[in-house]
Design an enzyme around this catalytic site. Structure first.
Site, PDB file in Angstrom:
ATOM      1  N   GLU A  72       0.848  -1.228   0.100  1.00 35.61           N
ATOM      2  CA  GLU A  72      -0.080  -0.002  -0.050  1.00 35.61           C
ATOM      3  C   GLU A  72       0.743   1.152  -0.105  1.00 35.61           C
ATOM      4  O   GLU A  72       1.819   1.337   0.881  1.00 35.61           O
ATOM      5  CB  GLU A  72      -1.041  -0.101   1.117  1.00 35.61           C
ATOM      6  CG  GLU A  72      -1.809   1.285   1.357  1.00 35.61           C
ATOM      7  CD  GLU A  72      -2.726   1.159   2.596  1.00 35.61           C
ATOM      8  OE1 GLU A  72      -3.266   2.282   3.298  1.00 35.61           O
ATOM      9  OE2 GLU A  72      -2.674  -0.063   3.535  1.00 35.61           O
TER      10      GLU A  72
ATOM     11  N   ASP B 157      -5.085   9.594   9.344  1.00 35.55           N
ATOM     12  CA  ASP B 157      -3.651   9.267   9.689  1.00 35.55           C
ATOM     13  C   ASP B 157      -3.247   9.675  10.769  1.00 35.55           C
ATOM     14  O   ASP B 157      -3.576  10.840  11.462  1.00 35.55           O
ATOM     15  CB  ASP B 157      -2.596   9.529   8.505  1.00 35.55           C
ATOM     16  CG  ASP B 157      -2.949   9.023   7.382  1.00 35.55           C
ATOM     17  OD1 ASP B 157      -3.300   7.524   7.198  1.00 35.55           O
ATOM     18  OD2 ASP B 157      -3.070   9.416   6.193  1.00 35.55           O
TER      19      ASP B 157
END
Length: 241
Positions: free
Chosen positions: A55, A66
């Site tokens: 990824e 995030d």
């Protein structure tokens, strides 16, 4: 890797082939352009050789999904000039395609700015097998699917413990233990289930491996990269024997 089953993407096939009961597939995460663009492209083939899928995070100025480690990496990558277009060019210019399927993780705005149809074609040409778009709800993804389906690319959605059962296809007890939650999602999912966020140890991989088809190793891997360590050796150390 075995050939694709009818209607199956390269990502699904890779996870199904790699996963065994109690031994989940390993999905490695890297932020494109971190710690530098040159170093990222140097590390990419080695990391891919130690993972079952890779990824790659497209750096974004407001990475709301995030944590601190990846947000910092994203900022550094942007300051170094990394962009979606530069990433796709770099992937396309690799001497050899990565040893495992590649997913791009990007927020929606950079993808729309690139142009969705153009993105699907360029990403496919660069060897990308799918996209993760954390701020694109499944209900709003319908117009984008045809372009990806033309190139047999996956669109991977995120499911969390607060996702309503109606959007996972079954009765998921969001307040239960992690194992029970993953078992519930897996029972109703037509595609492999990958657990991510906060996985840092081999013991966690082993524990989750009986309840998910794979795990994403992100922040801890990025810390290894940031400290100058060997990310491929670290990934190998995380595998269940």
């Amino acid at each position: 890797m075995s050939g694709l089953a009818a209607g199956e993407t390269a990502i699904e096939t890779a996870i199904r082939v790699a996963a065994r009961p109690g031994r989940p597939a390993i999905v490695a995460y890297l932020t494109a352009g971190f710690p530098t663009a040159e170093r990222f492209f140097e590390l990419l083939p080695r990391v891919a050789s130690a993972a079952d899928a890779l990824e790659i995070g497209v750096p974004f100025s407001d990475p709301v999904a995030d944590g601190a480690t990846i947000a910092r990496a994203s900022r550094i990558a942007l300051e170094g000039g990394m962009s979606l277009a530069r990433l796709l060019r770099g992937l396309g210019n690799l001497r050899a395609r990565p040893a495992c399927p590649v997913l791009l993780m990007s927020y929606l705005n950079p993808l729309l700015a690139f142009g969705w149809d153009e993105l699907a074609a360029a990403a496919s040409d660069a060897g990308v097998s799918g996209l993760i778009v954390p701020d694109l709800p499944p209900e709003e993804a319908v117009p984008f699917r045809p372009a990806l389906e033309r190139y047999r690319m996956a669109l991977v959605h995120l499911v969390t413990p607060v996702t309503p059962p109606a959007r996972t296809g079954g009765d998921v007890a969001a307040g239960g233990a992690l194992a029970a939650y993953l078992d519930g999602v897996r029972a109703v999912s037509p595609v492999p289930v990958i657990a991510g966020f906060g996985i840092r140890t081999a013991a966690q991989v082993a524990a989750i491996g009986t309840h998910a088809d794979g795990v994403v190793i992100g922040s801890r891997l990025m810390e290894i990269v940031e400290s100058g360590g060997d990310p491929a050796a670290f990934l190998e150390s995380m595998r269940v024997p």
